[in-house]
Every structure is written in structure tokens, then in C-alpha cells.
Motif scaffolding. Structure first.
Motif, PDB file in Angstrom:
ATOM      1  N   ILE A  81       0.837  -1.203   0.000  1.00 56.07           N
ATOM      2  CA  ILE A  81       0.000   0.000   0.000  1.00 56.07           C
ATOM      3  C   ILE A  81       0.867   1.247   0.000  1.00 56.07           C
ATOM      4  O   ILE A  81       0.614   2.206  -0.740  1.00 56.07           O
ATOM      5  N   ASP A  82       1.925   1.253   0.829  1.00 54.56           N
ATOM      6  CA  ASP A  82       2.828   2.402   0.871  1.00 54.56           C
ATOM      7  C   ASP A  82       3.504   2.625  -0.482  1.00 54.56           C
ATOM      8  O   ASP A  82       3.636   3.760  -0.954  1.00 54.56           O
ATOM      9  N   LYS A  83       3.930   1.534  -1.107  1.00 57.35           N
ATOM     10  CA  LYS A  83       4.592   1.634  -2.413  1.00 57.35           C
ATOM     11  C   LYS A  83       3.636   2.205  -3.460  1.00 57.35           C
ATOM     12  O   LYS A  83       3.993   3.093  -4.246  1.00 57.35           O
ATOM     13  N   ILE A  84       2.405   1.732  -3.454  1.00 55.86           N
ATOM     14  CA  ILE A  84       1.406   2.214  -4.418  1.00 55.86           C
ATOM     15  C   ILE A  84       1.075   3.680  -4.160  1.00 55.86           C
ATOM     16  O   ILE A  84       0.909   4.468  -5.102  1.00 55.86           O
ATOM     17  N   ASP A  85       0.972   4.090  -2.878  1.00 56.69           N
ATOM     18  CA  ASP A  85       0.703   5.495  -2.552  1.00 56.69           C
ATOM     19  C   ASP A  85       1.828   6.398  -3.058  1.00 56.69           C
ATOM     20  O   ASP A  85       1.587   7.503  -3.567  1.00 56.69           O
ATOM     21  N   GLU A  86       3.096   5.950  -2.905  1.00 53.02           N
ATOM     22  CA  GLU A  86       4.219   6.742  -3.398  1.00 53.02           C
ATOM     23  C   GLU A  86       4.158   6.882  -4.917  1.00 53.02           C
ATOM     24  O   GLU A  86       4.386   7.964  -5.459  1.00 53.02           O
ATOM     25  N   GLU A  87       3.848   5.787  -5.600  1.00 50.42           N
ATOM     26  CA  GLU A  87       3.732   5.844  -7.056  1.00 50.42           C
ATOM     27  C   GLU A  87       2.596   6.779  -7.475  1.00 50.42           C
ATOM     28  O   GLU A  87       2.745   7.572  -8.417  1.00 50.42           O
ATOM     29  N   ARG A  88       1.476   6.700  -6.775  1.00 52.18           N
ATOM     30  CA  ARG A  88       0.332   7.564  -7.096  1.00 52.18           C
ATOM     31  C   ARG A  88       0.706   9.032  -6.894  1.00 52.18           C
ATOM     32  O   ARG A  88       0.387   9.902  -7.724  1.00 52.18           O
TER      33      ARG A  88
END
Length: 171
Positions: free
Chosen positions: A68-75
Motif C-alpha cells: 500500500i505504501d509503495k502504491i501510494d508513493e507511485e500515485r
């Protein structure tokens, strides 16, 4: 080759048919999107296995939180790129407008009397007369008789003024 005009009822009927076909296409597209989403989710997001002890479940939760953290950073990065691109697009649009300049339309010369101009502004109900001289009062000129003493010798007048000048200098 005579062209017949379409009647309003026929035109209305064709419009309703086109709208019905378009509504059907939209429904089909929605169903396809739902099916594609389900296929993607089943392929990329398998159901988690909840069997195991407490430590195994904690490990699964940590992995999910890391994803989730990785996806939030990408977003966030993608949103920043989009905002930067939008700003550049707006700047380029402003530059294009500045380079093109504002073109003023050629004005036509119109010869119009003051009466017709006022009628155009105020409407045809208002009758305006711009003959302002007709509204002026007539004034009779009176001939003023100047005293003949003033036309006398100018040297006497200067000497009289000189006495007044001395009076102011002494005080």
C-alpha cells in the motif's frame, strides 16, 4: 435528383433510435468494464490465505501495508508529474496567445447624424431633436455707452496711478 426534406416526426423517430442504440452500447461497455476489472483482480490480487498462526497473519499484514505504501508513493509521483505537465500546457497556451496577439476586427465607417444615433440608442419611441439652437432664448444686445472721460488724456491717468504707487511704497 429532387431532395425531399425529412419530416419532423421521422427526424424525431431517427433520433430516438440513435439514442436507444447508444444507450445499449453504454450498457454493454459497462458490463465489459466490470468483467475486465474482475478478471484483473482475480489475476493480480489472489485471495489471501487466512489460515495459520498469529505471527503468519502479522507477516501478511506487514506485506500488504508495504505494498500500500509503495502504491501510494507511485500515485503521488504520478500526480506530481501530471500537475507539472498541466502547468507546462497552460504556460504554452498563454505563450501561444501572446505570440498570436489579439486581432481587432476592422471597424466600418458609419455616417450617422446625431438624431439617428440617439434614435438608435434610445429606441424609435423617443423622438429627440438635436437642433439645440432652436431651444435657445433670444437675447437682444444692448449698446453700452462708455463715458467720454475715459477716452481723455492718458497721461493724467498715469500720474494718478503713480500717486497711489508712492502711497504703498511709503507704508
Amino acid at each position: 435528383m429532387s431532395e425531399k426534406k425529412m419530416t419532423s416526426s421521422r427526424r424525431h423517430h431517427l433520433k430516438s433510435l440513435i439514442l436507444a442504440i447508444a444507450a445499449g452500447w453504454l450498457e454493454q461497455e459497462k458490463k465489459e468494464l466490470v468483467a475486465a476489472k474482475d478478471a484483473y483482480m482475480s489475476e493480480n490480487c489472489p485471495a489471501p490465505t487466512m489460515s495459520g498462526d498469529h505471527a503468519a497473519l502479522m507477516e501478511i499484514c506487514k506485506k500488504i501495508n508495504a505494498q500500500i505504501d509503495k502504491i501510494d508513493e507511485e500515485r503521488y509521483d504520478i500526480e506530481a508529474k501530471v500537475q507539472k505537465a498541466d502547468k507546462e500546457i497552460e504556460d504554452l497556451k498563454i505563450k501561444v496567445v501572446d505570440l498570436a496577439g489579439v486581432k481587432k476586427p476592422a471597424l466600418k465607417k458609419v455616417r450617422m447624424s446625431a438624431d439617428t444615433m440617439l434614435k438608435a440608442l434610445l429606441g424609435s419611441k423617443h423622438t429627440v431633436n438635436m437642433d439645440l439652437r432652436a431651444n435657445l432664448k433670444q437675447v437682444k444686445k444692448e449698446s453700452k455707452e462708455e463715458p467720454t472721460e475715459a477716452a481723455g488724456d492718458w497721461r493724467k491717468n498715469v500720474e494718478g496711478k503713480a500717486d497711489r504707487k508712492k502711497m504703498f511704497e511709503t507704508s
